[in-house]
Design a protein around this motif. Sequence first.
Motif: not given
Length: 864
Positions: A322, A291, A246, A279, A287-288, A316, A282-285
């Motif tokens: 999102k 954000q 991140e 990405y 996106r976090h 995506d 680690w897609p969630e990382v």
Amino acid sequence: MNEDEYEEAVKTGLRNNEVIKLVHSYCSHARVVNRGGVGLIAQMTGLPIGMLGVHCDHAPASGMAGWYLEHTAVDFYDRNCAHCDKRVAVRMPNLLTLVDERDRALERQKEAQSKAQAQAEAAHQGRIAQRAALRVGQSAACCSLLDDLDTLDARSSDEVKIRIVETAKLAPEVFTSPIVEYFFELAASDEMNLQEQALSVLRQVCANKTRLSEASFDCLAKHDAVEVAADIVMVYPELVEPAKVERAIPALIALARPPREQFPMDAPICRPEPLKAIYKSWPEVVRHAIQRLLDSKQSYPVRLGVAALHVLCGDDAELLQKFARTTISKLARAHLLFEKDPTDRELGMVCGDLRRIIMVALLATPESTDALIAEFFDSASSEGEERLIEVYEELSRHSIRIGDDHDSEMTPVDVAAYVVALKRLLKLAGTSKNQKVLRLVVQAFTNEPDEIVAAGKQNIDALLGTAAVLDARIEAFESERNATPAANFNEYLEAQNSATTLYQLRDSCAVIAAKAAKGSEKLVHSYVEFLNSIDEQRDGLSSTITKATPCLIDSPPALNLVLPTLYSSLVGASVRRRAAAGEALGDLRRARVSDLPELVLEAFVLLLLDQYVIVHEAAVSALSSIDLPEHLERRAGAALLQLILYYSGKKDDHNFLIRCIRLYLARFASSELLRAGLDNQFIKFLMTAPVSLHTRDFSRMGQALASASNFVDLVIHTFDDPELSEHGEEDASSLVHLIPEAEALQRADDLVKIVKRQSGRLMLVGAVVELLTRVGAWPQAVAAMQASWEAVPDTVPERRFKWHRRLHVIAVQFEAAVAAKDSSRQEALQTEWLQLEAILKEDEKQYASRRSSLPSFLQSDPGS
């Protein structure tokens, strides 16, 4: 300008006021001058705000002008006052206070630099000692490698850097465990700035891929050696913990798509592959991390987050949705959610980036994105409404179809977003009371991309209906304005701007509807039906729809559909519709005009004699683009001449008068008519107009009027007008070159007199002197150049300019002596020229450093 900038400008003005007092207290000769314009804030407050500089009649170097007088005043002191023996002191405190402050600040800066240099040297010696300890027990090759590191620590060398990396590729055995450990230290350290080389070496010699990956992610977190580190983490993306990933995301985004700069110099090189690889793992990382960037109150992190969305949205499809609520909210409330950032004036950069990513979302999912924008629009402030509507205006400037496919047929999918945008804009045009929003809608309609026109094919009834709604709004607005007149000039201007916006919206709706109808007999028929159904009392709406009819006429069949209505308008009782019909004929292409029956052209010529100003003005504007049969051409010329004679006696219609004269000269005036006295009469008419408004028109007509006996009077009248601008002087000077030679000889003395009266107009002086020398009026040419030289003030700041003007005088005198074959006079002038050139060179050499383009605080020796 926002409130913070207004307060900053006032604060600067107050500080400049104090500096002005210090300047005047230092010397009675010095004065502060404004070398630029005077803005609204300066007018309102009376404060000295603008491009201010210091002037003195004893100063050989003018120095600079700037917003902050403190800097320019000290710069002026260094260039001039520090060397001057003409000072007349007034009082204390004075300018020396600022000079002392500057000198003390320079001294503190030197002390800080010395301290930093000592600390850097101590650190350098520590690194040398560390490498000396590493040499113990190492091979000669390893010691040679350490020698290279010593060299780099002393001075940067690209050759040595390359040699170190090549050594790792060709002889990895040189890198023993202690050396590898040292290179890990280099990768983590900022002292030697060798992170890129350290990672490149470790990539070749380190077997511990997890540690190498961690070191690379750590470098990315600090934005060090980004390209090499990105290559490594792209190969080993999953060997570290999520927190390190991140922290590295911002650097990977900047590598993939760096946010645009305010003043870009070179196009950046983008490498999106590493970010996409991370990405994927680690897609969630990621996106976090995006954000977190978007949640920032600083401009740049948010712009990084937006850049990431641009890079990843292609991989995506759901990514933009999102983050749609976040980006739209951020844009709508930008004035509340961002802290002041001097690098992003008025939040222009971050709002621009947010606007573009929302536009991309609107293109991808039009209905849902538009609904979300509408949700925020309902609760947004006036500023927020403006920013949200800028998304649609941005879309109107964006064309999907580029390259060779530009002329291809668009599919419904291509225009889906534009259909949604058009509906939203039409709704706002009919209901919004926010003037800034309405002006943005005007701009969006004015852009008129093909997609908006294509969307109009599905919404032609809505376009024409909105035009009708706007017509009703205009009527209500004008009634209210007549009932309650403006209390002051500012209110009057505001009301005028508001009315103009509504008129422009009505016109735009009609034009887009007409363009959308073009090519479709059914839609053209609907357009004409709507026009014919308009109530006679609403001639403003009917004239607007009539003026747009040329946009839908692309063939004889389309012309036949429109022609009955167009002809009815030409001969009808409505003044506005007659004017609109005349304007419409002027906007038709010549190919379509040639298809018109003669009856229509006869009705058009009658408009030139119409008693109403709006009608015959529209007819004159259209006449220049309409070819007429010979007998109608003669009638049109006679009608135009009649208009010229009528308007020559009016005081407030100079624009139209000059337009008529220009058209008559270009199209109808024969040389026989002009020689018969028409040219003299036209010049008399032109001399009744303020030349500052029409100089370019005068210069265009000069060729036809140059042979008139009073043409020189027009030239003199033009330059004698005190309102003639510096910009207009260039056009006015072209008139001088058109004066016939015989007339120039006869009126040479009058031309010299105008030069003496207007000696500061250098273009005039040059043009007159060139003309007089061309015709052999040597005494007058010398007198004109002499007058220009004498008009230059004999002061130190103007000294060099006066010397240069003297060179021009000598040059003209020399030409006169050559013409008179006076060799002794030529020799004397040559001697004077050489002496003056020597004086100029000596002056330039003496004051070279003090006249440097760099301000004194950027020079190595201020005040030298």
